[in-house]
Design a protein around this motif. Sequence first.
Motif, PDB file in Angstrom:
ATOM      1  N   VAL A   1       0.795  -1.151  -0.098  1.00  0.00           N
ATOM      2  CA  VAL A   1       0.044   0.041  -0.046  1.00  0.00           C
ATOM      3  C   VAL A   1       0.916   1.054   0.082  1.00  0.00           C
ATOM      4  O   VAL A   1       1.780   1.533   0.871  1.00  0.00           O
ATOM      5  CB  VAL A   1      -0.979   0.101   1.377  1.00  0.00           C
ATOM      6  CG1 VAL A   1      -1.922   1.269   1.014  1.00  0.00           C
ATOM      7  CG2 VAL A   1      -1.725  -1.388   1.308  1.00  0.00           C
TER       8      VAL A   1
ATOM      9  N   THR B   1      -6.251   6.142   5.594  1.00  0.00           N
ATOM     10  CA  THR B   1      -5.775   4.861   5.121  1.00  0.00           C
ATOM     11  C   THR B   1      -4.996   4.201   6.138  1.00  0.00           C
ATOM     12  O   THR B   1      -5.059   3.010   6.461  1.00  0.00           O
ATOM     13  CB  THR B   1      -4.801   5.126   3.948  1.00  0.00           C
ATOM     14  OG1 THR B   1      -5.495   5.744   2.881  1.00  0.00           O
ATOM     15  CG2 THR B   1      -4.240   3.645   3.271  1.00  0.00           C
TER      16      THR B   1
ATOM     17  N   TRP C   1       3.008  -0.995   4.058  1.00  0.00           N
ATOM     18  CA  TRP C   1       2.402   0.355   4.147  1.00  0.00           C
ATOM     19  C   TRP C   1       3.722   1.277   3.857  1.00  0.00           C
ATOM     20  O   TRP C   1       4.515   1.226   4.728  1.00  0.00           O
ATOM     21  CB  TRP C   1       1.618   0.682   5.367  1.00  0.00           C
ATOM     22  CG  TRP C   1       1.348   2.245   5.691  1.00  0.00           C
ATOM     23  CD1 TRP C   1       1.628   2.636   6.932  1.00  0.00           C
ATOM     24  CD2 TRP C   1       0.651   3.087   5.095  1.00  0.00           C
ATOM     25  NE1 TRP C   1       1.210   3.879   7.082  1.00  0.00           N
ATOM     26  CE2 TRP C   1       0.540   4.317   5.725  1.00  0.00           C
ATOM     27  CE3 TRP C   1       0.055   2.978   3.718  1.00  0.00           C
ATOM     28  CZ2 TRP C   1      -0.376   5.339   5.227  1.00  0.00           C
ATOM     29  CZ3 TRP C   1      -0.902   4.209   3.401  1.00  0.00           C
ATOM     30  CH2 TRP C   1      -0.549   5.345   4.042  1.00  0.00           C
TER      31      TRP C   1
ATOM     32  N   LEU D   1      -2.295   0.428  -4.877  1.00  0.00           N
ATOM     33  CA  LEU D   1      -2.184  -0.899  -4.233  1.00  0.00           C
ATOM     34  C   LEU D   1      -1.144  -1.685  -5.415  1.00  0.00           C
ATOM     35  O   LEU D   1      -1.668  -1.630  -6.527  1.00  0.00           O
ATOM     36  CB  LEU D   1      -3.497  -1.880  -4.143  1.00  0.00           C
ATOM     37  CG  LEU D   1      -4.348  -1.023  -3.237  1.00  0.00           C
ATOM     38  CD1 LEU D   1      -5.832  -1.744  -3.367  1.00  0.00           C
ATOM     39  CD2 LEU D   1      -3.645  -0.691  -1.875  1.00  0.00           C
TER      40      LEU D   1
ATOM     41  N   MET E   1      -8.720  -2.879  -0.825  1.00  0.00           N
ATOM     42  CA  MET E   1      -7.308  -3.949  -0.221  1.00  0.00           C
ATOM     43  C   MET E   1      -7.766  -5.269  -0.078  1.00  0.00           C
ATOM     44  O   MET E   1      -7.039  -6.188  -0.345  1.00  0.00           O
ATOM     45  CB  MET E   1      -7.141  -3.342   1.335  1.00  0.00           C
ATOM     46  CG  MET E   1      -6.409  -1.901   1.088  1.00  0.00           C
ATOM     47  SD  MET E   1      -5.950  -1.317   2.734  1.00  0.00           S
ATOM     48  CE  MET E   1      -5.381   0.310   2.361  1.00  0.00           C
TER      49      MET E   1
END
Length: 177
Positions: free
Chosen positions: A67, A86, A105, A131, A166
């Motif tokens: 991400v 997020t 992340w 993504l 996601m």
Amino acid sequence: MTSRRNIAVLALSVLFLTSPAGDGSGGADASAVPSVPADTASPGPQRAPTDSTAIDSLRAVPDRVDVLYFHRTARCENCVRFEEYTAGVLADSLSPELERGTVTWRTVNLDDEGEEGLVERYDILESSLVLSVLEDGEEVAWSKLDGIWVFVEDEALFRRYVLGEMLNAIDAVRRTQ
């Protein structure tokens, strides 16, 4: 070209919001994608660790979803919200995946030297959420979540949209294992 993209994002958003379960799952149990009602949201969003220098390489596994949140040094209120919302989704709903390394992340400052390759690869011009699906450490698919601009004024809808995307990416990784 931009108007086509906007129309496509709007169409996908309508489909997402009008699915039978209302969560973009095509009819799956609505409880599978939790949302946070505006009146019960915590005063400050939960934040996942952000490290703009590396994707948690100690835990990252070869089959995963990265991400990536792209931003500039100077950020408007919406750009700050993108990151906070997020990070909240990741902390609230995907902590086990972060711990296992099946989701990573990273924030990327568009103004930093050395990030040109990512910016070019994903055609980033503004704050964006990407993504990236990896199999055996190689990217096999990616998507830029343009819908974040549509939902930024409604945290619950934003979170549902991002979490749904996601989960779809995570499912794609699981199908390859």
